[in-house]
Design an enzyme around this catalytic site. Structure first.
Site, short mmCIF file in Angstrom:
data_model
loop_
_atom_site.label_atom_id
_atom_site.label_comp_id
_atom_site.label_asym_id
_atom_site.label_seq_id
_atom_site.Cartn_x
_atom_site.Cartn_y
_atom_site.Cartn_z
N GLY A 22 0.83 -1.21 0.00
CA GLY A 22 0.00 0.00 0.00
C GLY A 22 0.86 1.25 0.00
N TYR A 42 -12.43 -3.65 11.95
CA TYR A 42 -11.14 -2.96 11.77
C TYR A 42 -10.29 -3.09 13.04
CZ TYR A 42 -7.85 0.89 10.85
OH TYR A 42 -6.71 1.66 10.67
P1 NAP Z 1 -5.17 5.28 2.57
O1 NAP Z 1 -4.74 6.67 2.30
O2 NAP Z 1 -6.59 4.91 2.38
O3 NAP Z 1 -4.22 4.30 1.71
C1 NAP Z 1 -4.45 2.91 1.78
C2 NAP Z 1 -3.35 2.20 1.01
O4 NAP Z 1 -3.58 0.78 1.12
C3 NAP Z 1 -3.32 2.56 -0.46
O5 NAP Z 1 -2.00 2.69 -0.89
C4 NAP Z 1 -3.98 1.33 -1.13
O6 NAP Z 1 -3.46 1.05 -2.42
C5 NAP Z 1 -3.53 0.23 -0.19
N1 NAP Z 1 -4.39 -0.95 -0.29
C6 NAP Z 1 -5.69 -1.07 0.07
N2 NAP Z 1 -6.12 -2.30 -0.23
C7 NAP Z 1 -5.07 -2.98 -0.77
C8 NAP Z 1 -4.89 -4.29 -1.26
N3 NAP Z 1 -5.88 -5.18 -1.27
N4 NAP Z 1 -3.65 -4.65 -1.74
C9 NAP Z 1 -2.65 -3.76 -1.76
N5 NAP Z 1 -2.75 -2.47 -1.31
C10 NAP Z 1 -3.96 -2.11 -0.83
O7 NAP Z 1 -4.84 4.87 4.07
P2 NAP Z 1 -3.73 5.41 5.07
O8 NAP Z 1 -4.37 6.36 5.99
O9 NAP Z 1 -2.50 5.80 4.34
O10 NAP Z 1 -3.46 4.07 5.91
C11 NAP Z 1 -2.29 3.28 5.76
C12 NAP Z 1 -2.25 2.29 6.92
O11 NAP Z 1 -2.24 3.01 8.16
C13 NAP Z 1 -3.46 1.37 6.97
O12 NAP Z 1 -3.08 0.09 7.38
C14 NAP Z 1 -4.34 2.02 8.03
O13 NAP Z 1 -5.20 1.09 8.64
C15 NAP Z 1 -3.28 2.52 8.99
N6 NAP Z 1 -3.76 3.60 9.87
C16 NAP Z 1 -4.20 4.80 9.35
C17 NAP Z 1 -4.65 5.77 10.22
C18 NAP Z 1 -5.13 7.12 9.73
O14 NAP Z 1 -5.64 7.90 10.55
N7 NAP Z 1 -5.02 7.43 8.44
C19 NAP Z 1 -4.66 5.54 11.59
C20 NAP Z 1 -4.22 4.32 12.07
C21 NAP Z 1 -3.77 3.36 11.19
P3 NAP Z 1 -4.28 1.31 -3.81
O15 NAP Z 1 -4.87 2.69 -3.74
O16 NAP Z 1 -3.21 1.15 -4.84
O17 NAP Z 1 -5.32 0.23 -3.91
#
Ligand code: NAP
Length: 238
Positions: free
Chosen positions: A8, A146
């Site tokens: 991701g 989640y």
């Molecule tokens: P985001 O902006 O929605 O990005 C999600 C990423 O995951 C994208 O690069 C997407 O790739 C990839 N992804 C989703 N499904 C996938 C799959 N089946 N195979 C491969 N890649 C996949 O989310 P983010 O906020 O950056 O979150 C990144 C991580 O941090 C996640 O694990 C999330 O749970 C964790 N997190 C985030 C927050 C927050 O507040 N943002 C807080 C705690 C934890 P594509 O677009 O190429 O599909």
């Protein structure tokens, strides 16, 4: 040259992790699923390589990881970052969506790790960093599946750290709090104002805050740290 795979890595937190790792001397394989253009643009920016696979598809994971390993011979770092979320009551969420959350967040983390471990064990070195969430530490109403997936990642990190420590491999977790990315676009301005009041440091985290923690855990400065969860949440969960 040090080699890293970031799942991701196409956008959000993952893209920033790719950038910071590149700044710190890594050649980065940037995994994406849907965001091909963003992943290719990032690869051009940092001199890495975009690699498409769905982390929840175990067969695709194996094929992609084997192809990466045949190219670079050794992976120094795997960052399991790919994740999805949905806000819905536990008994109302569509079963298909609940399965998707567990399959991408938890099963994806397990199968990507399994696919690189043999190579790391053979080299007696390597590092795995899993991205959990503060909700995996304390649980969130309306994000039960989640929260379960992210709590599972913390348990997985501890167990795998014990299993792989004798092989010189460290396994750690970064647990972000509220970071402004597309994942949180669903919140309205007034909801965001309410959330910020819950954060003792009085601000949202940045993707760089999370990426810096990853870079630290991957570095020699963290050589005696394994099985741990590093919370990056502005004090929201202590
Ligand atoms: P985001 O902006 O929605 O990005 C999600 C990423 O995951 C994208 O690069 C997407 O790739 C990839 N992804 C989703 N499904 C996938 C799959 N089946 N195979 C491969 N890649 C996949 O989310 P983010 O906020 O950056 O979150 C990144 C991580 O941090 C996640 O694990 C999330 O749970 C964790 N997190 C985030 C927050 C927050 O507040 N943002 C807080 C705690 C934890 P594509 O677009 O190429 O599909």
């Amino acid at each position: 040259m040090k080699y890293a795979i970031v799942t991701g890595g196409s956008r959000g937190i993952g893209a920033e992790i790719c950038r910071k790792l590149s700044e710190n001397g890594y050649y980065v394989y940037i995994n994406y699923n849907n965001s091909a253009e963003k992943a290719e643009a990032l690869a051009a920016e940092i001199g890495g390589k975009a690699v498409k696979f769905d982390v929840s598809d175990t067969q695709s994971v194996k094929i992609a990881m084997n192809s990466i390993l045949s190219e670079c011979k050794h992976i120094d770092l795997l960052v399991n970052n790919a994740g999805v979320s949905e806000i819905e009551l536990f008994n109302f969420i569509e079963q298909e969506n609940a399965d998707r959350i567990l399959n991408i967040n938890l099963r994806g983390t397990l199968s990507c790790s399994r696919a690189v471990i043999s190579s790391m064990v053979n080299h007696k070195s390597g590092c795995i960093i899993n991205i959990s969430s503060m909700w995996g530490e304390c649980g969130a109403s309306c994000e039960v599946d989640y929260s379960a997936s992210k709590a599972g990642i913390i348990g997985f990190t501890k167990a795998l750290a014990k299993e792989l420590a004798p092989s010189g491999i460290r396994v750690n977790c970064v647990s972000p709090g509220f970071i402004l990315t597309e994942m949180n676009k669903k919140f309205t301005e007034s909801e965001l104002e309410e959330i910020i009041e819950e954060i003792p440091l009085g601000k949202f985290g940045t993707t760089a805050d999370v990426a810096n923690a990853v870079v630290f855990l991957a570095s020699e400065n963290a050589a005696f740290i394994t099985g741990q969860t590093l919370s990056v949440n502005g004090g929201m969960v202590i």
